[in-house]
Design an enzyme around this catalytic site. Sequence first.
Site, PDB file in Angstrom:
ATOM      1  N   SER A 117      -7.458  -5.248   7.162  1.00 54.07           N
ATOM      2  CA  SER A 117      -6.792  -3.959   7.016  1.00 54.07           C
ATOM      3  C   SER A 117      -6.828  -3.102   8.276  1.00 54.07           C
ATOM      4  O   SER A 117      -6.302  -3.489   9.298  1.00 54.07           O
ATOM      5  CB  SER A 117      -7.406  -3.226   5.835  1.00 54.07           C
ATOM      6  OG  SER A 117      -6.689  -2.068   5.570  1.00 54.07           O
ATOM      7  N   HIS A 118      -7.509  -1.970   8.198  1.00 51.83           N
ATOM      8  CA  HIS A 118      -7.516  -1.019   9.300  1.00 51.83           C
ATOM      9  C   HIS A 118      -8.562  -1.351  10.360  1.00 51.83           C
ATOM     10  O   HIS A 118      -8.656  -0.666  11.365  1.00 51.83           O
ATOM     11  CB  HIS A 118      -7.776   0.382   8.743  1.00 51.83           C
ATOM     12  CG  HIS A 118      -9.054   0.430   7.950  1.00 51.83           C
ATOM     13  ND1 HIS A 118      -9.154  -0.148   6.712  1.00 51.83           N
ATOM     14  CD2 HIS A 118     -10.260   0.931   8.229  1.00 51.83           C
ATOM     15  CE1 HIS A 118     -10.390   0.018   6.263  1.00 51.83           C
ATOM     16  NE2 HIS A 118     -11.088   0.667   7.166  1.00 51.83           N
ATOM     17  N   ASP A 284      -1.060   0.997   8.177  1.00 45.07           N
ATOM     18  CA  ASP A 284      -2.225   0.343   8.774  1.00 45.07           C
ATOM     19  C   ASP A 284      -2.010  -1.156   9.017  1.00 45.07           C
ATOM     20  O   ASP A 284      -0.901  -1.661   8.866  1.00 45.07           O
ATOM     21  CB  ASP A 284      -3.469   0.571   7.905  1.00 45.07           C
ATOM     22  CG  ASP A 284      -3.400  -0.207   6.594  1.00 45.07           C
ATOM     23  OD1 ASP A 284      -2.273  -0.453   6.122  1.00 45.07           O
ATOM     24  OD2 ASP A 284      -4.459  -0.573   6.061  1.00 45.07           O
ATOM     25  N   ASP A 286      -2.543  -3.939   7.458  1.00 43.36           N
ATOM     26  CA  ASP A 286      -1.929  -4.791   6.436  1.00 43.36           C
ATOM     27  C   ASP A 286      -0.859  -4.068   5.622  1.00 43.36           C
ATOM     28  O   ASP A 286      -0.403  -4.591   4.601  1.00 43.36           O
ATOM     29  CB  ASP A 286      -3.005  -5.380   5.521  1.00 43.36           C
ATOM     30  CG  ASP A 286      -3.799  -4.313   4.783  1.00 43.36           C
ATOM     31  OD1 ASP A 286      -3.933  -3.197   5.315  1.00 43.36           O
ATOM     32  OD2 ASP A 286      -4.265  -4.586   3.664  1.00 43.36           O
ATOM     33  N   ASP A 288      -0.802  -1.339   3.719  1.00 43.29           N
ATOM     34  CA  ASP A 288      -0.989  -0.682   2.420  1.00 43.29           C
ATOM     35  C   ASP A 288      -1.335   0.806   2.537  1.00 43.29           C
ATOM     36  O   ASP A 288      -1.305   1.531   1.549  1.00 43.29           O
ATOM     37  CB  ASP A 288      -2.014  -1.429   1.549  1.00 43.29           C
ATOM     38  CG  ASP A 288      -3.368  -1.588   2.194  1.00 43.29           C
ATOM     39  OD1 ASP A 288      -3.531  -1.158   3.365  1.00 43.29           O
ATOM     40  OD2 ASP A 288      -4.264  -2.162   1.543  1.00 43.29           O
ATOM     41  N   ARG A 289      -1.675   1.258   3.753  1.00 38.70           N
ATOM     42  CA  ARG A 289      -1.989   2.689   3.901  1.00 38.70           C
ATOM     43  C   ARG A 289      -0.805   3.450   4.469  1.00 38.70           C
ATOM     44  O   ARG A 289       0.085   2.865   5.088  1.00 38.70           O
ATOM     45  CB  ARG A 289      -3.169   2.883   4.855  1.00 38.70           C
ATOM     46  CG  ARG A 289      -4.437   2.273   4.354  1.00 38.70           C
ATOM     47  CD  ARG A 289      -5.587   2.618   5.271  1.00 38.70           C
ATOM     48  NE  ARG A 289      -6.805   2.072   4.697  1.00 38.70           N
ATOM     49  CZ  ARG A 289      -8.012   2.544   4.904  1.00 38.70           C
ATOM     50  NH1 ARG A 289      -8.179   3.570   5.716  1.00 38.70           N
ATOM     51  NH2 ARG A 289      -9.064   1.999   4.336  1.00 38.70           N
ATOM     52  N   LYS A 383      -2.040  -0.717  -2.990  1.00 35.80           N
ATOM     53  CA  LYS A 383      -1.465   0.473  -2.397  1.00 35.80           C
ATOM     54  C   LYS A 383      -0.332   0.036  -1.465  1.00 35.80           C
ATOM     55  O   LYS A 383      -0.280  -1.123  -1.046  1.00 35.80           O
ATOM     56  CB  LYS A 383      -2.510   1.333  -1.724  1.00 35.80           C
ATOM     57  CG  LYS A 383      -3.422   0.647  -0.743  1.00 35.80           C
ATOM     58  CD  LYS A 383      -4.545   1.627  -0.395  1.00 35.80           C
ATOM     59  CE  LYS A 383      -5.336   1.148   0.798  1.00 35.80           C
ATOM     60  NZ  LYS A 383      -6.511   0.354   0.409  1.00 35.80           N
TER      61      LYS A 383
END
Length: 550
Positions: A117-118, A284, A286, A288-289, A383
């Site tokens: 992710s992030h 982000d 991946d 999702d943010r 998300k």
Amino acid sequence: MHNQIINTQPFNDQKPGTSGLRKKVKVFQQAHYLENFVQSIFDTLHEQETVPADATLTVGGDGRYHNRQAIQTIIQMAAANGFARVIVGQAGILSTPAASHIIRKYKTFGGLVLSASHNQGGVNGDFGIKYNISNGGPAPEKITDSIFEKSRVIAGYKIANLPEIDVDRLGETVFDDGKFTVKVIDAVLDYADLMESLFDFSVIKKLLASGFKMQFDGMHAVTGPYAQEIFVNRLGTSAASLMNCVPSEDFAGGHPDPNLTYAEDLVKIMFAGDKALDFGAASDGDGDRNMILGKNFFVTPSDSLAVLAANATLVPAYKNGIAGVARSMPTSGAVDRVAAKLNIPCYETPTGWKFFGNLMDAGKVTLCGEESFGTSSNHVREKDGLWAVLFWLNIIAVKNISVEAILMAHWAEFGRNVYSRHDYEAIPTEAANGVIAHIKSQFNSLPNQVFGSYKVKTCDDFSYHDPIDGSISNNQGIRILFDDGSRIVFRLSGTGTEGATLRIYLEAFDPDVKNHHLDAQVALAEMIKIALQISQLVERTGRVAPTVIT
Ligand code: VG1
Ligand code: CO
């Protein structure tokens, strides 16, 4: 196709955190490390469920370093572990929300999502993997707990000797007369179609053609191609309104976390005084943010969730209203106020998207969100960054007012939950545990204590009782609740890979419009002091300032 069993020794550190297993790339590169974890997942599935003979597995990741190698290994292990088919994103890439959508759309048994992710990428960065179930959402704790148990006693894993699959080329590769198939798909179109089915693209298109200026920052991560298809190809913005939209294995050396600290290029553009654009957004690693910015204006994720809930009926997909909302415990209570007014239920869950799935599957909630730049709805079970951006654009296009004006009107109606999160990253684990233990040791003495203008009402360590499956999750974060509804939450991160990250979440409610222009750090100054006093954070960690403030 020949299946082999390879002997292996267990690793003792394969406990999934808030969102799967995240470790340094170097840890994942150890012989058998990934294989052990993947086999523990497959063994759990075979034990807890009936995996049908024609089961399909979705596989894709955020494209970070080590993604390509990991995908080849996973395909070979899926073949040896009873899957009939693997669907893989082209180049091995699927954004997390797209992976969720693909699992749902093609009714696959589950999916492996490769992402940290992030977190930073590259050879010295992080890698991650998690399993998503057939509803498209992250596996619940019943599954992740079992994966961990199995990883501690594993003695061997199953792998087929397949040739390397060309994941850049779309199409199917069939093995053993159809016993096993790998299909490489381009998920961008599937995902863009889903977005087009939810939002009013014609009204957004008109807005974007009217001189309204937007900028989307892909942070060199997975959303670039999705943003290109949606904003440029379908909504007609100029290519110049996209920045950092070519995915790179190490995110061009950056930190793909869409917040005021790490999305600094975008922040500069959006806080350029008179020259600032009307709307800015970032996603982000991946996808999702999301971060939402107006002209010289930052929308906190907690407020964003509340605004989306309050305006949901302006969007085609939610025009008949929303069933309910859910937020993670540390997320501000702004959305609770909207739910109360709409007379719909509002659920409070622990941090992490896996806790929303049951509520959405049961039809109890339509929208959910977290303070950590995550918002989504029941269109997927993750998300969804671009979804949130499109939701905002749809609302702006219908209301035809600025982001700031939307927030000011929202606060005037509901009051403002002033909110901030202070992160202290990579502190020694012992010191972080000491801070938590010190706060807990005051659980009996804190209630009724007065700190400046605040009086403690109660404090506890948050526990969640899932109303759908009855499961209980303890130790989900310390809450100090004050008399006037303000609160401080302390939590240790479950996604970091270095030492411990301590998060302090601060929230105060202010109904007074006169204060609504105030900067959150100013408005929360007294609470910040109280948080440091109660936790003795500076004394115990030597840290005098947070690493990141959001
Ligand atoms: C963080 C966030 C949490 C989020 C999780 C995964 O977890 O706080 O809200 O669900 O990351 O998001 P933690 O345990 O570090 O606080 V992502 O975009 O990294 O999949
Ligand atoms: Co993410």
